[in-house]
Design a protein around this motif. Structure first.
Motif, PDB file in Angstrom:
ATOM      1  N   ASN A   1      -9.932   0.126  -4.230  1.00 60.92           N
ATOM      2  CA  ASN A   1      -9.709  -1.314  -4.394  1.00 60.92           C
ATOM      3  C   ASN A   1      -8.829  -1.608  -5.604  1.00 60.92           C
ATOM      4  OD1 ASN A   1     -11.203  -1.895  -2.128  1.00 60.92           O
ATOM      5  ND2 ASN A   1     -13.068  -2.365  -3.259  1.00 60.92           N
ATOM      6  N   ARG A   2      -9.068  -0.901  -6.716  1.00 66.73           N
ATOM      7  CA  ARG A   2      -8.237  -1.110  -7.908  1.00 66.73           C
ATOM      8  C   ARG A   2      -6.797  -0.698  -7.650  1.00 66.73           C
ATOM      9  NH1 ARG A   2      -9.957   2.315 -11.947  1.00 66.73           N
ATOM     10  NH2 ARG A   2     -11.444   3.410 -10.631  1.00 66.73           N
ATOM     11  N   ALA A   3      -6.591   0.388  -6.907  1.00 66.28           N
ATOM     12  CA  ALA A   3      -5.234   0.851  -6.589  1.00 66.28           C
ATOM     13  C   ALA A   3      -4.510  -0.159  -5.700  1.00 66.28           C
ATOM     14  CB  ALA A   3      -5.287   2.220  -5.921  1.00 66.28           C
ATOM     15  N   ALA A   4      -5.199  -0.723  -4.719  1.00 65.73           N
ATOM     16  CA  ALA A   4      -4.581  -1.701  -3.828  1.00 65.73           C
ATOM     17  C   ALA A   4      -4.173  -2.958  -4.588  1.00 65.73           C
ATOM     18  CB  ALA A   4      -5.532  -2.053  -2.687  1.00 65.73           C
ATOM     19  N   VAL A   5      -5.038  -3.458  -5.444  1.00 66.20           N
ATOM     20  CA  VAL A   5      -4.715  -4.652  -6.230  1.00 66.20           C
ATOM     21  C   VAL A   5      -3.536  -4.357  -7.154  1.00 66.20           C
ATOM     22  CG1 VAL A   5      -5.560  -6.228  -8.018  1.00 66.20           C
ATOM     23  CG2 VAL A   5      -7.016  -5.652  -6.072  1.00 66.20           C
TER      24      VAL A   5
ATOM     25  N   LEU B   1      -4.415   5.129 -12.754  1.00 67.13           N
ATOM     26  CA  LEU B   1      -5.767   4.592 -12.897  1.00 67.13           C
ATOM     27  C   LEU B   1      -6.767   5.711 -13.127  1.00 67.13           C
ATOM     28  CD1 LEU B   1      -5.712   2.136  -9.849  1.00 67.13           C
ATOM     29  CD2 LEU B   1      -5.275   1.595 -12.257  1.00 67.13           C
ATOM     30  N   ASN B   2      -7.755   5.443 -13.964  1.00 67.60           N
ATOM     31  CA  ASN B   2      -8.889   6.352 -14.097  1.00 67.60           C
ATOM     32  C   ASN B   2      -9.654   6.344 -12.779  1.00 67.60           C
ATOM     33  OD1 ASN B   2      -8.412   5.084 -16.904  1.00 67.60           O
ATOM     34  ND2 ASN B   2      -9.701   6.840 -17.390  1.00 67.60           N
ATOM     35  N   THR B   3     -10.080   7.514 -12.310  1.00 64.75           N
ATOM     36  CA  THR B   3     -10.956   7.541 -11.140  1.00 64.75           C
ATOM     37  C   THR B   3     -12.292   6.907 -11.528  1.00 64.75           C
ATOM     38  OG1 THR B   3     -11.892   9.692 -11.706  1.00 64.75           O
ATOM     39  CG2 THR B   3      -9.946   9.678 -10.217  1.00 64.75           C
ATOM     40  N   ASP B   4     -13.130   6.654 -10.539  1.00 68.79           N
ATOM     41  CA  ASP B   4     -14.444   6.062 -10.818  1.00 68.79           C
ATOM     42  C   ASP B   4     -15.252   6.941 -11.767  1.00 68.79           C
ATOM     43  OD1 ASP B   4     -13.564   4.145  -9.039  1.00 68.79           O
ATOM     44  OD2 ASP B   4     -14.909   4.749  -7.417  1.00 68.79           O
ATOM     45  N   ALA B   5     -15.227   8.258 -11.546  1.00 63.36           N
ATOM     46  CA  ALA B   5     -15.971   9.180 -12.417  1.00 63.36           C
ATOM     47  C   ALA B   5     -15.416   9.151 -13.838  1.00 63.36           C
ATOM     48  CB  ALA B   5     -15.922  10.599 -11.850  1.00 63.36           C
ATOM     49  N   SER B   6     -14.107   9.074 -13.955  1.00 61.33           N
ATOM     50  CA  SER B   6     -13.476   9.014 -15.281  1.00 61.33           C
ATOM     51  C   SER B   6     -13.857   7.732 -16.010  1.00 61.33           C
ATOM     52  CB  SER B   6     -11.955   9.116 -15.117  1.00 61.33           C
ATOM     53  OG  SER B   6     -11.296   9.047 -16.353  1.00 61.33           O
TER      54      SER B   6
ATOM     55  N   ASN C   1      -1.392   3.550 -18.270  1.00 61.20           N
ATOM     56  CA  ASN C   1      -2.631   3.915 -17.565  1.00 61.20           C
ATOM     57  C   ASN C   1      -3.796   3.073 -18.064  1.00 61.20           C
ATOM     58  OD1 ASN C   1      -2.443   5.837 -20.065  1.00 61.20           O
ATOM     59  ND2 ASN C   1      -4.601   5.821 -19.485  1.00 61.20           N
ATOM     60  N   GLY C   2      -4.868   3.102 -17.272  1.00 59.10           N
ATOM     61  CA  GLY C   2      -6.080   2.392 -17.654  1.00 59.10           C
ATOM     62  C   GLY C   2      -7.039   2.283 -16.487  1.00 59.10           C
ATOM     63  N   CYS C   3      -8.148   1.590 -16.738  1.00 54.42           N
ATOM     64  CA  CYS C   3      -9.154   1.362 -15.696  1.00 54.42           C
ATOM     65  C   CYS C   3      -8.752   0.198 -14.806  1.00 54.42           C
ATOM     66  CB  CYS C   3     -10.507   1.059 -16.327  1.00 54.42           C
ATOM     67  SG  CYS C   3     -11.108   2.361 -17.407  1.00 54.42           S
ATOM     68  N   PHE C   4      -8.308  -0.900 -15.407  1.00 50.94           N
ATOM     69  CA  PHE C   4      -7.906  -2.112 -14.688  1.00 50.94           C
ATOM     70  C   PHE C   4      -8.957  -2.473 -13.647  1.00 50.94           C
ATOM     71  CE2 PHE C   4      -3.921  -0.168 -16.194  1.00 50.94           C
ATOM     72  CZ  PHE C   4      -3.428  -1.209 -16.949  1.00 50.94           C
ATOM     73  N   ASP C   5     -10.203  -2.588 -14.116  1.00 48.32           N
ATOM     74  CA  ASP C   5     -11.346  -2.780 -13.223  1.00 48.32           C
ATOM     75  C   ASP C   5     -11.350  -4.159 -12.568  1.00 48.32           C
ATOM     76  OD1 ASP C   5     -13.701  -2.458 -11.861  1.00 48.32           O
ATOM     77  OD2 ASP C   5     -14.966  -2.285 -13.627  1.00 48.32           O
TER      78      ASP C   5
ATOM     79  N   GLU D   1       0.819  -1.215   0.000  1.00 41.33           N
ATOM     80  CA  GLU D   1       0.000   0.000   0.000  1.00 41.33           C
ATOM     81  C   GLU D   1       0.852   1.263   0.000  1.00 41.33           C
ATOM     82  OE1 GLU D   1      -3.428   0.113   2.463  1.00 41.33           O
ATOM     83  OE2 GLU D   1      -4.117  -1.851   1.791  1.00 41.33           O
ATOM     84  N   GLN D   2       2.131   1.132   0.335  1.00 39.37           N
ATOM     85  CA  GLN D   2       3.040   2.273   0.261  1.00 39.37           C
ATOM     86  C   GLN D   2       3.293   2.706  -1.179  1.00 39.37           C
ATOM     87  OE1 GLN D   2       6.515   1.062   2.432  1.00 39.37           O
ATOM     88  NE2 GLN D   2       5.402   0.924   4.365  1.00 39.37           N
ATOM     89  N   LYS D   3       2.964   1.842  -2.125  1.00 41.19           N
ATOM     90  CA  LYS D   3       3.134   2.180  -3.543  1.00 41.19           C
ATOM     91  C   LYS D   3       2.007   3.083  -4.055  1.00 41.19           C
ATOM     92  CE  LYS D   3       5.027  -2.319  -4.922  1.00 41.19           C
ATOM     93  NZ  LYS D   3       4.783  -3.393  -5.919  1.00 41.19           N
ATOM     94  N   ILE D   4       0.950   3.246  -3.295  1.00 42.85           N
ATOM     95  CA  ILE D   4      -0.184   4.067  -3.715  1.00 42.85           C
ATOM     96  C   ILE D   4       0.140   5.530  -3.417  1.00 42.85           C
ATOM     97  CG2 ILE D   4      -2.643   4.538  -3.400  1.00 42.85           C
ATOM     98  CD1 ILE D   4      -2.901   1.539  -2.535  1.00 42.85           C
TER      99      ILE D   4
END
Length: 163
Positions: free
Chosen positions: A84-88, A62-67, A34-38, A10-13
């Motif tokens: 959640n996407r950032a953590a994964v 990552l694209n934000t949820d709104a993006s 970059n991407g959604c990586f949903d 999580e330090q990578k976020i």
């Protein structure tokens, strides 16, 4: 009660406003994608490993949820929240730093980060990759990596829904 430490990945976020200070510690050449990586799948992780191999470190935006919603991928997308996407994404060995953008494209992040290598998936032609002009003008390289696996989040969701 035993308290567990926050996982080290999580330090990578990295919030966008902290990028300037966090980029100093990353080895160059720096790769950006970059991407959604949903819903992370084999195609994603293969692409990310291939992308990371093009440099000494890699930033994934990552694209934000709104993006994601503005991209028109579906009314229920993203399935997974940005957090959640950032953590994964941060848990992957190939990823050195994860950030995000709320705009429709990551152009401002690319200008800020100034990667030596810019990468997108094989569905993007080089001339349509956002930021390619800026990266090439600084002497960097731009790559469109062909897909090795016929997988996608959309196909996964269709399978789950029985469509």
């Amino acid at each position: 009660m035993f308290e567990y430490a926050k996982p080290s990945f999580e330090q990578k976020i990295c919030p966008p406003e902290q990028l300037t200070e966090r980029l100093v510690g990353l080895a160059r050449p720096l790769v950006f994608t970059n991407g959604c990586f949903d819903i992370l799948h084999r195609g994603h992780v293969t692409y990310l490993a291939q992308t990371r191999a093009l440099g000494a470190s890699m930033v994934v935006a990552l694209n934000t949820d709104a993006s994601v919603r503005r991209l028109g991928k579906g009314d229920d997308r993203p399935i997974n929240s940005l957090a959640n996407r950032a953590a994964v994404m941060a848990s992957l060995a190939s990823v050195d730093l994860v950030t995000w953008f709320d705009e429709d494209t990551p152009l401002e992040l690319i200008k800020l980060i100034q990667p030596e290598v810019l990468v997108k998936g094989g569905d993007w032609s080089l001339e349509h990759i956002v930021g390619s002009k800026e990266v090439l003008a600084r002497g960097g390289s731009v790559h469109s990596i062909p897909f090795l696996f016929d997988t996608s989040t959309t196909k996964t969701l269709q399978l789950i829904r029985g469509e």
